[in-house]
Design a protein around this motif. Structure first.
Motif, PDB file in Angstrom:
ATOM      1  N   ASN A   1      -0.099  -9.197   4.016  1.00  0.00           N
ATOM      2  CA  ASN A   1       0.583 -10.143   3.130  1.00  0.00           C
ATOM      3  C   ASN A   1       0.667  -9.677   1.683  1.00  0.00           C
ATOM      4  O   ASN A   1       1.641  -9.988   0.997  1.00  0.00           O
ATOM      5  CB  ASN A   1      -0.082 -11.518   3.185  1.00  0.00           C
ATOM      6  N   CYS A   2      -0.310  -8.949   1.206  1.00  0.00           N
ATOM      7  CA  CYS A   2      -0.274  -8.549  -0.202  1.00  0.00           C
ATOM      8  C   CYS A   2       0.890  -7.597  -0.497  1.00  0.00           C
ATOM      9  O   CYS A   2       1.264  -7.433  -1.650  1.00  0.00           O
ATOM     10  CB  CYS A   2      -1.604  -7.955  -0.645  1.00  0.00           C
ATOM     11  N   PHE A   3       1.482  -7.008   0.532  1.00  0.00           N
ATOM     12  CA  PHE A   3       2.665  -6.159   0.351  1.00  0.00           C
ATOM     13  C   PHE A   3       3.954  -6.915   0.634  1.00  0.00           C
ATOM     14  O   PHE A   3       5.032  -6.439   0.306  1.00  0.00           O
ATOM     15  CB  PHE A   3       2.615  -4.938   1.265  1.00  0.00           C
TER      16      PHE A   3
ATOM     17  N   ASP B   1       9.565  -1.596   2.126  1.00  0.00           N
ATOM     18  CA  ASP B   1       9.240  -0.632   3.186  1.00  0.00           C
ATOM     19  C   ASP B   1       7.731  -0.504   3.380  1.00  0.00           C
ATOM     20  O   ASP B   1       7.265  -0.371   4.515  1.00  0.00           O
ATOM     21  CB  ASP B   1       9.853   0.737   2.887  1.00  0.00           C
ATOM     22  N   LEU B   2       6.985  -0.561   2.288  1.00  0.00           N
ATOM     23  CA  LEU B   2       5.528  -0.487   2.404  1.00  0.00           C
ATOM     24  C   LEU B   2       5.012  -1.666   3.226  1.00  0.00           C
ATOM     25  O   LEU B   2       4.145  -1.506   4.084  1.00  0.00           O
ATOM     26  CB  LEU B   2       4.892  -0.480   1.012  1.00  0.00           C
ATOM     27  N   GLY B   3       5.590  -2.842   3.017  1.00  0.00           N
ATOM     28  CA  GLY B   3       5.208  -4.022   3.784  1.00  0.00           C
ATOM     29  C   GLY B   3       5.580  -3.941   5.247  1.00  0.00           C
ATOM     30  O   GLY B   3       4.951  -4.558   6.097  1.00  0.00           O
ATOM     31  N   LYS B   4       6.624  -3.168   5.550  1.00  0.00           N
ATOM     32  CA  LYS B   4       7.013  -2.964   6.956  1.00  0.00           C
ATOM     33  C   LYS B   4       6.088  -1.947   7.632  1.00  0.00           C
ATOM     34  O   LYS B   4       5.781  -2.075   8.814  1.00  0.00           O
ATOM     35  CB  LYS B   4       8.457  -2.473   7.042  1.00  0.00           C
ATOM     36  N   ILE B   5       5.660  -0.949   6.883  1.00  0.00           N
ATOM     37  CA  ILE B   5       4.797   0.095   7.431  1.00  0.00           C
ATOM     38  C   ILE B   5       3.381  -0.437   7.636  1.00  0.00           C
ATOM     39  O   ILE B   5       2.772  -0.228   8.687  1.00  0.00           O
ATOM     40  CB  ILE B   5       4.774   1.330   6.497  1.00  0.00           C
TER      41      ILE B   5
END
Length: 74
Positions: A39-41, A31-35
């Motif tokens: 790339n690091c997420f 979810d953090l990577g979607k928000i």
């Protein structure tokens, strides 16, 4: 006599590692990577790789700090 007052800055006393760790605990990597689409997420995420990237990338760090402030003020 000037007494020191607690800082009103929600980031005061928080390290970047503490902030990222709390966001991962709250949202999870996916979810953090979607928000925050960096790339690091999204690509083999870890706290250490994220910290390395965020320390070199002011615009990404600002997004992380803003999300953190928003998440603690809800």
């Amino acid at each position: 006599m000037n007494q020191s007052q607690p800082s009103k800055d929600p980031l005061h006393g928080k390290t970047l590692e503490m902030i990222v760790t709390q966001l991962v605990d709250h949202y999870g990597w996916e979810d953090l990577g979607k928000i925050i689409r960096i790339n690091c997420f999204n690509d083999n995420p870890s706290i250490q790789s994220s910290l390395k990237f965020l320390r070199k990338t002011p615009w990404a760090r600002k997004k992380v700090e803003t999300l953190y402030i928003d998440s603690i003020s809800q």
